[in-house]
Write a protein that holds these residues in place. Structure first.
Motif, short mmCIF file in Angstrom:
data_model
loop_
_atom_site.label_atom_id
_atom_site.label_comp_id
_atom_site.label_asym_id
_atom_site.label_seq_id
_atom_site.Cartn_x
_atom_site.Cartn_y
_atom_site.Cartn_z
N ILE A 83 -2.99 15.26 -24.10
CA ILE A 83 -3.04 16.40 -25.02
C ILE A 83 -4.48 16.92 -25.09
CG2 ILE A 83 -1.08 15.64 -26.39
CD1 ILE A 83 -3.08 14.68 -28.54
N ALA A 84 -5.31 16.49 -24.13
CA ALA A 84 -6.74 16.87 -24.18
C ALA A 84 -7.31 17.17 -22.80
CB ALA A 84 -7.54 15.77 -24.86
N GLY A 85 -6.50 17.69 -21.90
CA GLY A 85 -7.03 18.08 -20.60
C GLY A 85 -7.19 16.92 -19.64
N THR A 86 -7.84 17.19 -18.50
CA THR A 86 -8.07 16.18 -17.47
C THR A 86 -9.50 16.28 -16.98
OG1 THR A 86 -5.76 16.41 -16.76
CG2 THR A 86 -7.26 15.24 -15.27
N PRO A 87 -10.40 15.45 -17.47
CA PRO A 87 -11.81 15.54 -17.05
C PRO A 87 -12.01 15.27 -15.57
CG PRO A 87 -11.58 14.29 -19.09
CD PRO A 87 -10.19 14.48 -18.55
N ASN A 88 -13.07 15.86 -15.05
CA ASN A 88 -13.37 15.79 -13.62
C ASN A 88 -14.37 14.68 -13.30
OD1 ASN A 88 -13.49 16.57 -10.89
ND2 ASN A 88 -15.26 17.88 -11.29
N PHE A 89 -14.08 13.48 -13.78
CA PHE A 89 -14.92 12.31 -13.48
C PHE A 89 -14.15 11.05 -13.87
CE2 PHE A 89 -16.41 14.82 -17.09
CZ PHE A 89 -16.13 14.00 -18.18
N PRO A 90 -14.54 9.90 -13.35
CA PRO A 90 -13.78 8.66 -13.58
C PRO A 90 -13.70 8.26 -15.05
CG PRO A 90 -15.25 8.42 -11.70
CD PRO A 90 -15.62 9.72 -12.36
N SER A 91 -12.83 7.31 -15.32
CA SER A 91 -12.44 6.99 -16.68
C SER A 91 -13.39 6.04 -17.41
CB SER A 91 -11.04 6.37 -16.66
OG SER A 91 -10.51 6.21 -17.95
N TYR A 92 -13.86 5.01 -16.76
CA TYR A 92 -14.56 3.90 -17.43
C TYR A 92 -16.06 4.01 -17.24
CZ TYR A 92 -15.61 -1.06 -18.48
OH TYR A 92 -16.10 -2.24 -19.00
N THR A 93 -16.82 4.14 -18.29
CA THR A 93 -16.46 4.11 -19.70
C THR A 93 -16.33 5.53 -20.26
OG1 THR A 93 -18.81 3.90 -20.21
CG2 THR A 93 -17.54 1.86 -20.18
N SER A 94 -15.93 5.62 -21.53
CA SER A 94 -15.73 6.90 -22.17
C SER A 94 -17.06 7.53 -22.58
CB SER A 94 -14.85 6.71 -23.42
OG SER A 94 -15.05 7.74 -24.36
N GLY A 95 -17.31 8.74 -22.08
CA GLY A 95 -18.54 9.44 -22.44
C GLY A 95 -18.64 9.71 -23.92
N HIS A 96 -17.55 10.17 -24.53
CA HIS A 96 -17.56 10.40 -25.98
C HIS A 96 -17.99 9.14 -26.73
CE1 HIS A 96 -15.59 14.24 -25.42
NE2 HIS A 96 -15.34 14.38 -26.72
#
Length: 514
Positions: free
Chosen positions: A432-445
Motif C-alpha cells: 500500500i506504499a509503492g515499490t522502492p527502487n533499491f534492496p530491502s534490508y535494512t529499512s532506510g526509514h
C-alpha cells in the motif's frame, strides 16, 4: 527490544497527533521572534566540525562605535528604517532573530520540489540527472532520501561552523548592537546582549545561499533573491549596521568553501553507479548469499538507486563496517517464514490506524523525504525551547550528520546483502506504499529515524521518549505498508541507534554542554 514492541506499537499512533495531522509537506512555521533562552557567551570556544577552532578563519577588528565610519553606518541604517515599505516590514518579521529555521525551511522546500523520479526518454532509454547540465532533461538533482540527507548535512554543518566562528569574534570584539547604543532605534525583535559584529544572520544567509546553490543549481536566482531579502532585513531590523553584515558574509563564504571542498570529494558523484557496476554488485551478493533483489517497479529503471552511496565519506562513524548489521535470515529459515506469515496477516487486516501510520511516514515523491521529516521535528523543538541561532545550528548539524551517516550505513547494507523485498518473494503480495527502487534490508526509514531520534533525545532529553516512539512508529510504518520485512525495521532501528552513538559522543566533547 523493538521486535517485542512490533505487536503493540499501534498505541504510538496517537502520539503523532500531538505534533501534526497535516500532510508531510514543507510549510513555513508560524511563530513570532522570541527571546533566546540563553546567549551561549562561550559558544566561540565550542569545537566546530570543518575547522579547528572558531579563530581558524581570521576576521579584522571592527571600527570603534565612536568612529565617524560607524556613526555614518548608524545614520544610514536609521534612515533606511524610516523609509521601510510594508513589504520590507513583512520580510523583517518573517526572518526573525533566528533565521537558521527559515533557511532550513527553504532547504526542505527545494528537496520536495526536486524529489521526483526522472522519466524515460521517447526512445525508451533512461537518462540520469547530471550536475554538469542541471537543466536536463531530466533536471538535476533527483532529491531522493540519500541526496536530501547529504544536502541537509552540508548545509547545517557549514551553518554551525560559521556561527562558532561568529561567536568567537562577537565576544572577542564585543561591539554592541545598534539598538543598545541608540535609544531611538526600535529593534524589530526581542533584545539580547549578544554582540552584533559579525552578524550571525549574515553568516547564515551567505552559507545557506552558497551551499544550496550547489545542491540545487537551477535555484541560484531564487536563492540569491532570498539571501538579498535576508541581508536587507538584518539592517532594517535595527540589529546590524552594514559592516556587521559584510563581516558575516565574509565568514560565511570562507566556511562554505571548506564545506563544498569536502562535498566535491566525498564520493557522492560516484554513488549512482552505471549498470555494469550495479549488476556486478548484484552478482556478488548472489554468490555470497544465494539471493538477490530484483526491481519490480514499473516501469523498471535499469539501475537501483545509488548503489554506491554506502561508499560516501562518513562524518563521525569510522567506516561502514563499524555499523554494518548482521546478515538477514536465510530464505528458508524459521525466522523468514514467520515474517512471511506476519506480513500476510498485516496485508489481510489493513486497519485504518495502520494505513494512517503508513501514510503519515510515507515521505515519498514530492515530499521532503524522511530526513526532511525529522528536520521538521527538530525545527519545532528549537522554537519550543527558544534556542539561539548557534545552538539551533548545532542541533541541525549533529542530527543531519547522524542521518547522513545512517543513510550511508543503510545503503551499504542494502547493496552488500541485496535482500529481496516482500513483493518479490510472497506470491500475489500487494503493497500500500509503492515499490522502492533499491534492496530491502535494512529499512532506510528505520535507520534515518532512529539516528535522528537519538540525537534529538540527547539534545532534548525532555522529549526522549516521544522521539524514540516516533522512530519506532516510522520503522513499523514500512512493514504496515508492505514495503519491508519486520527484521528490516527492527535491525534498521538498531543500526540507526548505533550510528547515532558515534555522533552523540562527538557532540558530548564539543564543549557546548560544559
Amino acid at each position: 527490544m523493538l521486535l517485542r514492541k512490533i505487536k503493540t506499537i499501534l498505541f504510538l499512533g496517537g502520539i503523532l497527533l500531538l505534533v501534526s495531522c497535516e500532510k508531510e509537506l514543507p510549510t513555513f512555521l508560524e511563530y513570532q521572534s522570541y527571546a533566546f533562552s540563553e546567549n551561549d557567551e562561550a559558544g566561540g570556544t565550542w569545537k566546530p566540525i570543518l575547522i579547528s577552532s572558531g579563530a581558524a578563519i581570521s576576521l579584522d577588528a571592527p571600527k570603534s562605535t565612536t568612529s565617524s565610519e560607524y556613526q555614518a553606518e548608524l545614520a544610514d541604517m536609521k534612515a533606511a528604517m524610516g523609509q521601510m515599505t510594508s513589504e520590507q516590514r513583512q520580510s523583517v518579521s518573517y526572518w526573525t532573530s533566528n533565521p537558521v529555521t527559515r533557511w532550513n525551511e527553504i532547504a526542505l522546500e527545494l528537496i520536495a520540489k526536486y524529489n521526483l523520479i526522472p522519466g524515460y526518454n521517447e526512445d525508451g532509454t533512461y537518462t540520469l540527472p547530471s550536475p554538469a547540465s542541471p537543466e536536463g532533461p531530466p533536471a538535476f538533482p533527483f532529491a531522493h532520501p540519500p541526496y536530501a540527507s547529504r544536502a541537509l548535512a552540508y548545509l547545517s554543518v557549514a551553518q554551525f561552523d560559521g556561527l562558532v566562528s561568529a561567536w568567537h569574534y562577537k565576544y572577542a570584539y564585543k561591539r554592541a548592537a545598534p539598538y543598545q547604543q541608540d535609544a531611538d532605534i526600535d529593534y524589530a525583535y526581542e533584545q539580547s546582549t549578544i554582540p552584533s559584529y559579525p552578524s550571525d544572520g549574515a553568516v547564515i544567509a551567505a552559507v545557506s545561499r552558497e551551499i544550496l546553490s550547489v545542491m540545487f543549481p537551477l535555484e541560484k536566482a531564487y536563492l540569491e533573491q532570498r539571501e538579498a531579502e535576508h541581508l536587507q532585513s538584518l539592517v532594517l531590523s535595527g540589529g546590524n549596521v552594514a559592516s556587521d553584515v559584510e563581516a558575516g558574509i565574509s565568514l560565511g563564504k570562507k566556511i562554505s568553501s571548506l564545506a563544498l571542498a569536502r562535498a566535491a570529494n566525498d564520493g557522492m558523484k560516484n554513488a549512482q553507479a552505471p549498470k555494469a557496476v550495479s549488476d556486478s554488485i548484484k552478482a556478488a551478493a548472489f554468490t555470497r548469499f544465494g539471493w538477490q533483489w530484483d526491481n519490480l517497479e514499473l516501469p523498471t529503471r535499469p539501475v537501483g538507486l545509488t548503489p554506491l552511496f554506502g561508499k560516501v565519506k562518513m562524518w563521525n562513524v569510522p567506516n561502514v563496517l563499524a555499523t554494518r548489521p548482521k546478515a538477514p535470515p536465510a530464505l528458508d529459515s524459521p525466522e523468514y517464514l514467520e515474517d512471511v506469515r506476519i506480513l500476510k496477516d498485516y496485508a489481510a487486516h489493513v486497519t485504518a490506524e495502520r494505513r494512517r501510520i503508513a501514510n503519515f511516514w510515507q515521505d515519498g515523491l514530492g515530499t521532503y523525504t524522511p530526513p526532511g521529516h525529522w528536520n521538521r521535528f527538530a525545527r519545532d523543538f528549537i522554537v519550543k525551547y527558544k534556542m539561539n541561532p548557534l545552538r539551533s545550528a548545532r542541533t541541525f548539524a549533529y542530527m543531519n550528520m547522524a542521518i547522513m551517516d545512517g543513510g550511508i550505513s543503510c545503503w551499504d547494507a542494502k547493496y552488500y546483502y541485496h535482500y529481496p523485498r516482500p513483493i518479490q518473494m510472497i506470491k500475489g503480495f500487494k503493497t500500500i506504499a509503492g515499490t522502492p527502487n533499491f534492496p530491502s534490508y535494512t529499512s532506510g526509514h528505520s535507520v534515518f529515524s532512529a539516528a535522528a531520534a537519538e540525537v534529538l533525545a540527547y539534545i532534548f532529553p525532555q522529549e526522549a521518549s516521544l522521539v524514540r516512539g516516533w522512530a519506532e512508529e516510522a520503522a513499523i510504518s514500512r512493514v504496515y505498508g508492505g514495503i519491508h520485512w519486520t527484521f528490516d525495521a527492527t535491525v534498521g532501528t538498531e543500526q540507526g541507534r548505533d550510528v547515532a552513538r558515534y555522533t552523540v559522543n562527538v557532540a558530548k566533547a564539543d564543549g557546548a554542554d560544559q
